[in-house]
Design a protein around this motif. Structure first.
Motif, PDB file in Angstrom:
ATOM      1  N   ASN A  43       0.835  -0.823   0.175  1.00 32.51           N
ATOM      2  CA  ASN A  43      -0.043   0.162  -0.513  1.00 32.51           C
ATOM      3  C   ASN A  43       0.736   1.580   0.666  1.00 32.51           C
ATOM      4  O   ASN A  43       0.061   2.328   0.332  1.00 32.51           O
ATOM      5  N   LYS A  44       2.499   0.999  -0.718  1.00 33.24           N
ATOM      6  CA  LYS A  44       2.605   2.877  -0.216  1.00 33.24           C
ATOM      7  C   LYS A  44       4.254   2.418  -2.078  1.00 33.24           C
ATOM      8  O   LYS A  44       3.763   1.232  -2.086  1.00 33.24           O
ATOM      9  N   ARG A  45       4.157   2.839  -2.249  1.00 29.87           N
ATOM     10  CA  ARG A  45       5.257   3.627  -3.753  1.00 29.87           C
ATOM     11  C   ARG A  45       6.887   3.381  -3.516  1.00 29.87           C
ATOM     12  O   ARG A  45       6.973   2.950  -4.068  1.00 29.87           O
ATOM     13  N   SER A  46       6.833   3.192  -1.888  1.00 29.38           N
ATOM     14  CA  SER A  46       8.626   3.000  -1.633  1.00 29.38           C
ATOM     15  C   SER A  46       8.939   1.719  -1.697  1.00 29.38           C
ATOM     16  O   SER A  46       8.160   0.458  -1.915  1.00 29.38           O
ATOM     17  N   ARG A  47      10.192   1.726  -1.646  1.00 34.20           N
ATOM     18  CA  ARG A  47      10.837   0.114  -2.024  1.00 34.20           C
ATOM     19  C   ARG A  47      11.699   0.012  -0.395  1.00 34.20           C
ATOM     20  O   ARG A  47      11.915   1.361  -0.173  1.00 34.20           O
ATOM     21  N   ILE A  48      11.868  -0.956  -0.702  1.00 39.87           N
ATOM     22  CA  ILE A  48      13.221  -0.968   0.950  1.00 39.87           C
ATOM     23  C   ILE A  48      13.931  -1.984  -0.094  1.00 39.87           C
ATOM     24  O   ILE A  48      14.118  -3.024  -0.399  1.00 39.87           O
ATOM     25  N   TRP A  49      14.930  -1.679   0.405  1.00 39.20           N
ATOM     26  CA  TRP A  49      16.324  -2.157   0.014  1.00 39.20           C
ATOM     27  C   TRP A  49      17.200  -2.770   0.802  1.00 39.20           C
ATOM     28  O   TRP A  49      17.414  -2.931   2.096  1.00 39.20           O
ATOM     29  N   LEU A  50      16.721  -3.886   0.268  1.00 43.74           N
ATOM     30  CA  LEU A  50      17.471  -5.048   0.582  1.00 43.74           C
ATOM     31  C   LEU A  50      18.774  -5.744   0.636  1.00 43.74           C
ATOM     32  O   LEU A  50      19.500  -6.876   1.011  1.00 43.74           O
ATOM     33  N   GLY A  51      19.518  -4.830  -0.575  1.00 49.15           N
ATOM     34  CA  GLY A  51      21.191  -5.399   0.094  1.00 49.15           C
ATOM     35  C   GLY A  51      21.510  -5.762  -1.278  1.00 49.15           C
ATOM     36  O   GLY A  51      20.934  -5.955  -2.257  1.00 49.15           O
ATOM     37  N   SER A  52      23.284  -5.166  -1.656  1.00 51.45           N
ATOM     38  CA  SER A  52      23.554  -6.429  -2.581  1.00 51.45           C
ATOM     39  C   SER A  52      24.842  -7.872  -2.327  1.00 51.45           C
ATOM     40  O   SER A  52      25.699  -7.948  -1.332  1.00 51.45           O
ATOM     41  N   TYR A  53      24.185  -8.226  -3.229  1.00 50.96           N
ATOM     42  CA  TYR A  53      24.840  -9.627  -3.304  1.00 50.96           C
ATOM     43  C   TYR A  53      25.851 -10.648  -3.944  1.00 50.96           C
ATOM     44  O   TYR A  53      26.224 -10.102  -5.419  1.00 50.96           O
ATOM     45  N   SER A  54      26.560 -11.259  -4.230  1.00 51.16           N
ATOM     46  CA  SER A  54      27.412 -11.943  -4.739  1.00 51.16           C
ATOM     47  C   SER A  54      26.604 -13.154  -6.035  1.00 51.16           C
ATOM     48  O   SER A  54      26.959 -12.613  -6.935  1.00 51.16           O
ATOM     49  N   THR A  55      26.114 -13.670  -5.058  1.00 54.00           N
ATOM     50  CA  THR A  55      25.172 -14.521  -5.712  1.00 54.00           C
ATOM     51  C   THR A  55      23.662 -14.253  -5.792  1.00 54.00           C
ATOM     52  O   THR A  55      22.832 -13.572  -4.956  1.00 54.00           O
TER      53      THR A  55
END
Length: 152
Positions: A43-55
């Motif tokens: 119910n929002k336009r925002s996103r939750i950043w979950l990170g950057s990974y090698s795999t």
């Protein structure tokens, strides 16, 4: 339960112009090869950043953690067999991000550790001696003869 890349584009045709579909839900690959995960808040336009990974597996597990806490046990997961036993509770987006990045980092370390172990074990196999051959001394026979002459 590995998923392969889809070779069809969004128009249903195969070939050149379309982008390849990521192997798991909620992740994408950067130009330089890192896998990233993010999720849209309900119910929002925002996103939750979950990170950057090698795999891709690590990014997908981070996504699974976040979607489970956001949408509950009915959420569509990449790896339902790894569903946590944690109790569901209302969590802030920062708490969800923290939990998801912990899971993703742990899986990333395991995945990259397995790959490193495979590489080192395969190189060890090549350097192990053949146990069917008679052991040779470190010095050649000629060197030993020279040493014997020096002692006399």
């Amino acid at each position: 339960m590995e998923r392969g890349f889809c070779s069809e584009n969004k128009n249903g045709g195969k070939g050149g112009g379309g982008k390849e579909k990521p192997p798991y839900r909620g992740i994408r690959m950067r130009k330089w090869g890192k896998w990233v995960a993010e999720i849209r808040e309900p119910n929002k336009r925002s996103r939750i950043w979950l990170g950057s990974y090698s795999t891709p597996v690590a990014a997908a597990r981070a996504y699974d953690t976040a979607v489970f806490y956001l949408r509950g046990p009915s959420a569509r997961l990449n790896f339902p067999e790894f569903l946590g036993k944690d109790e569901l509770q209302d969590m802030s987006s920062a708490s969800i991000r923290k939990k998801a990045t912990e899971v993703g980092a742990r899986v990333d370390a395991q995945e990259t550790g397995f790959r490193a172990a495979e590489l080192t074990s395969s190189s060890r196999i090549r350097t192990q001696p053949d146990l069917n051959q008679i052991p040779r001394s470190e010095n050649s026979e000629e060197d030993q003869e020279d040493e014997d002459e020096d002692e006399d």
